[in-house]
Design a protein around this motif. Structure first.
Motif, PDB file in Angstrom:
ATOM      1  N   LEU A 154       3.453  10.688  -0.449  1.00 19.85           N
ATOM      2  CA  LEU A 154       2.549  11.394   0.468  1.00 19.85           C
ATOM      3  C   LEU A 154       1.818  12.671   0.092  1.00 19.85           C
ATOM      4  O   LEU A 154       0.879  13.159   0.564  1.00 19.85           O
ATOM      5  CB  LEU A 154       3.385  11.749   1.975  1.00 19.85           C
ATOM      6  CG  LEU A 154       3.864  10.513   2.682  1.00 19.85           C
ATOM      7  CD1 LEU A 154       4.716  11.004   3.777  1.00 19.85           C
ATOM      8  CD2 LEU A 154       2.604   9.639   3.194  1.00 19.85           C
TER       9      LEU A 154
ATOM     10  N   TYR B 288       5.738   5.210   4.930  1.00 17.60           N
ATOM     11  CA  TYR B 288       6.014   5.548   6.348  1.00 17.60           C
ATOM     12  C   TYR B 288       6.968   4.387   6.686  1.00 17.60           C
ATOM     13  O   TYR B 288       7.164   4.208   7.942  1.00 17.60           O
ATOM     14  CB  TYR B 288       4.828   5.383   7.090  1.00 17.60           C
ATOM     15  CG  TYR B 288       3.782   6.601   7.026  1.00 17.60           C
ATOM     16  CD1 TYR B 288       3.986   7.789   7.264  1.00 17.60           C
ATOM     17  CD2 TYR B 288       2.672   6.579   6.313  1.00 17.60           C
ATOM     18  CE1 TYR B 288       3.409   8.998   6.960  1.00 17.60           C
ATOM     19  CE2 TYR B 288       1.811   7.565   6.189  1.00 17.60           C
ATOM     20  CZ  TYR B 288       2.207   8.879   6.733  1.00 17.60           C
ATOM     21  OH  TYR B 288       1.336  10.090   6.582  1.00 17.60           O
TER      22      TYR B 288
ATOM     23  N   LYS C  49      -2.019   7.214  15.238  1.00 24.44           N
ATOM     24  CA  LYS C  49      -0.725   7.261  14.395  1.00 24.44           C
ATOM     25  C   LYS C  49       0.208   8.472  15.010  1.00 24.44           C
ATOM     26  O   LYS C  49       1.435   8.350  15.383  1.00 24.44           O
ATOM     27  CB  LYS C  49      -0.908   7.502  13.122  1.00 24.44           C
ATOM     28  CG  LYS C  49      -0.268   6.433  12.197  1.00 24.44           C
ATOM     29  CD  LYS C  49      -0.111   6.916  10.645  1.00 24.44           C
ATOM     30  CE  LYS C  49      -0.404   5.762   9.669  1.00 24.44           C
ATOM     31  NZ  LYS C  49      -0.878   6.220   8.710  1.00 24.44           N
TER      32      LYS C  49
ATOM     33  N   ARG D 152      -7.242  -0.152   9.206  1.00 19.45           N
ATOM     34  CA  ARG D 152      -6.598   0.885   8.206  1.00 19.45           C
ATOM     35  C   ARG D 152      -7.765   1.742   7.883  1.00 19.45           C
ATOM     36  O   ARG D 152      -8.807   1.042   7.143  1.00 19.45           O
ATOM     37  CB  ARG D 152      -5.962   0.495   6.885  1.00 19.45           C
ATOM     38  CG  ARG D 152      -4.939  -0.600   7.397  1.00 19.45           C
ATOM     39  CD  ARG D 152      -4.430  -1.375   5.908  1.00 19.45           C
ATOM     40  NE  ARG D 152      -4.011  -0.479   4.966  1.00 19.45           N
ATOM     41  CZ  ARG D 152      -2.617  -0.322   4.894  1.00 19.45           C
ATOM     42  NH1 ARG D 152      -1.765  -0.933   5.602  1.00 19.45           N
ATOM     43  NH2 ARG D 152      -2.271   0.646   4.163  1.00 19.45           N
TER      44      ARG D 152
ATOM     45  N   ALA E  11       0.636   3.951   1.651  1.00 22.14           N
ATOM     46  CA  ALA E  11       0.992   4.484   2.883  1.00 22.14           C
ATOM     47  C   ALA E  11       2.031   3.577   3.497  1.00 22.14           C
ATOM     48  O   ALA E  11       3.074   4.299   4.144  1.00 22.14           O
ATOM     49  CB  ALA E  11      -0.330   4.695   3.750  1.00 22.14           C
ATOM     50  N   ASP E  12       2.113   2.243   3.570  1.00 14.84           N
ATOM     51  CA  ASP E  12       2.887   1.562   4.041  1.00 14.84           C
ATOM     52  C   ASP E  12       4.428   1.742   3.435  1.00 14.84           C
ATOM     53  O   ASP E  12       5.436   1.765   4.217  1.00 14.84           O
ATOM     54  CB  ASP E  12       2.602   0.246   3.893  1.00 14.84           C
ATOM     55  CG  ASP E  12       1.361  -0.395   5.097  1.00 14.84           C
ATOM     56  OD1 ASP E  12       0.980   0.343   5.452  1.00 14.84           O
ATOM     57  OD2 ASP E  12       0.558  -1.372   4.440  1.00 14.84           O
TER      58      ASP E  12
ATOM     59  N   PHE F 227      -3.857  18.361   6.978  1.00 13.16           N
ATOM     60  CA  PHE F 227      -3.251  17.185   6.061  1.00 13.16           C
ATOM     61  C   PHE F 227      -3.949  15.976   6.181  1.00 13.16           C
ATOM     62  O   PHE F 227      -4.283  15.237   5.269  1.00 13.16           O
ATOM     63  CB  PHE F 227      -1.846  17.183   6.218  1.00 13.16           C
ATOM     64  CG  PHE F 227      -1.250  16.186   5.129  1.00 13.16           C
ATOM     65  CD1 PHE F 227      -1.112  16.381   3.803  1.00 13.16           C
ATOM     66  CD2 PHE F 227      -0.469  15.191   5.632  1.00 13.16           C
ATOM     67  CE1 PHE F 227      -0.634  15.403   3.000  1.00 13.16           C
ATOM     68  CE2 PHE F 227      -0.139  14.089   4.780  1.00 13.16           C
ATOM     69  CZ  PHE F 227      -0.168  14.235   3.487  1.00 13.16           C
TER      70      PHE F 227
ATOM     71  N   ARG G 176       0.875  -1.225   0.137  1.00 15.16           N
ATOM     72  CA  ARG G 176      -0.051  -0.058  -0.042  1.00 15.16           C
ATOM     73  C   ARG G 176       0.967   1.341   0.021  1.00 15.16           C
ATOM     74  O   ARG G 176       1.953   1.160   0.665  1.00 15.16           O
ATOM     75  CB  ARG G 176      -0.934  -0.182   1.350  1.00 15.16           C
ATOM     76  CG  ARG G 176      -1.685  -1.240   1.425  1.00 15.16           C
ATOM     77  CD  ARG G 176      -2.789  -1.705   0.539  1.00 15.16           C
ATOM     78  NE  ARG G 176      -3.406  -2.819   0.684  1.00 15.16           N
ATOM     79  CZ  ARG G 176      -4.585  -3.090   0.206  1.00 15.16           C
ATOM     80  NH1 ARG G 176      -5.275  -2.250  -0.351  1.00 15.16           N
ATOM     81  NH2 ARG G 176      -5.124  -4.217   0.611  1.00 15.16           N
TER      82      ARG G 176
END
Lengths: 352, 160
Positions: free
Chosen positions: A96, A80, B118, B57, A76-77, B129, A74
């Protein structure tokens, strides 16, 4: 949405055999495909869900300094992942800068490569579009086209590729690993997407049934980690596609650019690697004059495809800005607003 | 194609339902399971009104097929309070009136919870954001952002 058969194969071989049948489409996270299906833009007869396939969701940091990213990782994975973003900060920044938290959590790296253009005429089944219906014509040519391509476009199609992620991937020489009925092959990302020419419906080198299984970043791509940025100009500060964007990487030795990488987004049907600009920067001093010269080389072949001449100068400025930011150095941590063109460049005028 | 049997977990409870292949998870939650807290705004992944968690998620349920829920854990706004006890974000949104018409509120709450899990100490820019994928067509962003910042401060105090 049209009716379709839903398959959830348990192996890659089974998936490929199913997807090679006419009318099939792979379903990764569906953030683009399901949207297109809801709008009747695409109507696959069979969806082959990749959700049950093993081994496609790994981020492997290779001992030589490179990385291998499974196609179902993914966005995001990946962005980050601390070690990945340390090695390839411009890739993390690009990821991002795209979409929203919800979509970055879902969208996959394979899907990102294969996402379709956001040309409004492609999305509107009542408009003529050679990409959606080959031979139908192109309503974008005489329509609202201020955000369309300025490089590599044809009379048949002036759409752009919308990805942020692919821009630093092109700059860094990423390789796409593909599996199909004829076996496994590798294609440089730079050659993966096709320019429209006479056949804008063909967007990538993939043959029917072929599946992107992974992406690889070569070890030498990590050598730009200290000087790598992505800059994206949008019509609002976040959650918008690029008007133009640029990924820049520099290797600076004794005050001189030993090697440069530059690619542009939002300007063509593919992420646009600017090799002439890279050549112009090799051996140059990392200053505003060198960056402007490189930016001019990058856009030397650009021509407006409609009411979008402004994008050419804008792309030069964003390219020069990305190079200037890269020269200053990769920030310690990613900025709160990734890829923002509002980030100040110390000692540089705001425009030019 | 026949209706498909899906076995899943929703807000910690085992759940099964029958659905058509082309049904979105949002549609199944609302119309097959009666969980109408999750809202449909745009239906194209732009507005975040349909935000849920999928295996923890944050994601848009309008762009997930209901059949994809098989074997996964879904979290919706109905699971945010513990019985009668509201989540600190829910309490603060009430206290500060951080909503106008309320259609975006379930999605905003789910997204804000994911954000604070998070990043328990976000700056205002980080909140804006993080919530960029949740549109409030009443444009009530200022109160929403302030309520999330206040909740974060309160939760940090409680935790310390």
């Amino acid at each position: 949405m049209n009716r379709f058969d839903y398959l959830r194969p348990a192996s890659i071989a089974e998936a490929i055999a199913a997807a090679a049948q006419p009318g099939s489409a792979y379903l990764a996270s569906g953030t683009n495909l399901l949207d297109l299906m809801k709008g009747d833009v695409v109507r696959p007869a069979r969806l082959v869900d990749l959700g049950g396939l093993p081994g496609l969701d790994r981020i492997e940091l290779l001992p030589d300094g490179g990385a291998r990213i499974g196609a179902r990782v993914r966005n995001a994975d990946l962005a980050y992942h601390p070690e990945f973003s340390r090695r390839f900060p411009a890739v993390a920044e690009a990821l991002l800068s795209g979409a929203s938290a919800q979509l970055r959590n879902a969208a996959t790296v394979g899907g990102n490569l294969l996402q379709r253009t956001r040309c409004a005429y492609f999305y509107d089944p009542a408009s003529a579009c050679n990409k959606r219906a080959p031979g139908a014509g192109c309503d974008a040519r005489g329509g609202e086209n201020r955000l369309h391509a300025v490089l590599g476009w044809s009379e048949r199609c002036i759409a752009t590729h919308p990805s942020d992620f692919c821009v630093p991937l092109a700059a860094l020489g990423a390789v796409v690993e593909i599996e199909g009925q004829a076996g496994r092959r590798e294609v440089p990302l730079e050659e993966f997407h096709l320019l429209p020419g006479e056949t804008p419906e063909r967007e990538s080198v993939l043959a029917p049934g072929e599946l992107v299984v992974a992406l690889r970043l070569p070890a030498e791509a990590a050598r730009f980690a200290a000087h790598a940025r992505y800059v994206k100009l949008r019509e609002r500060t976040s959650y918008a596609f690029a008007v133009v964007s640029a990924a820049a990487g520099l290797r600076i030795e004794q005050g001189v650019i030993a090697e440069a990488r530059l690619a542009l987004g939002g300007v063509a049907a593919k992420p646009w690697r600017a090799r002439a600009a890279e050549a112009a920067l090799a051996g140059a001093r990392p200053d505003a004059a060198s960056f402007r010269r490189a930016a001019e080389a990058a856009l030397a072949e650009a021509t407006p495809s409609g009411d979008n001449e402004f994008k050419i100068e804008l792309a030069r400025r964003i390219a020069a800005r990305a190079l200037a930011l890269a020269a200053i150095g990769t920030p310690e941590r990613l900025p709160a607003l990734p890829a923002s063109p509002f980030a100040p460049v110390p000692g540089a005028p705001l425009h030019g | 194609m026949a209706r498909i049997h899906v076995t899943t977990t929703i807000n910690g409870e085992p759940m099964e339902f029958l659905c058509e292949p082309q049904q979105s998870l949002l549609d199944a939650l609302r119309n097959n399971l009666g969980l109408t807290g999750t809202k449909e705004g745009c239906g194209t992944g732009d507005c975040g009104a349909c935000s849920i968690t999928f295996d923890g998620r944050l994601t848009c349920s309008c762009l997930v097929l209901a059949v994809e829920a098989e074997g996964h854990e879904i979290g919706t706004i109905e699971g945010m309070a513990q019985g009668e006890t509201l989540h600190p974000l829910q309490r603060k949104f009430l206290e500060m009136a951080a909503l106008q018409c309320g259609i975006c509120t379930p999605g905003v709450l789910i997204a804000a919870r994911a954000l604070l899990e998070k990043n328990p100490d976000p700056t205002e820019t980080e909140v804006r954001f993080g919530l960029a994928g949740n549109l409030c067509r009443c444009t009530g962003y200022d109160k929403i952002v302030r309520a999330v910042m206040e909740t974060a401060a309160e939760m940090r105090e409680t935790a310390s």
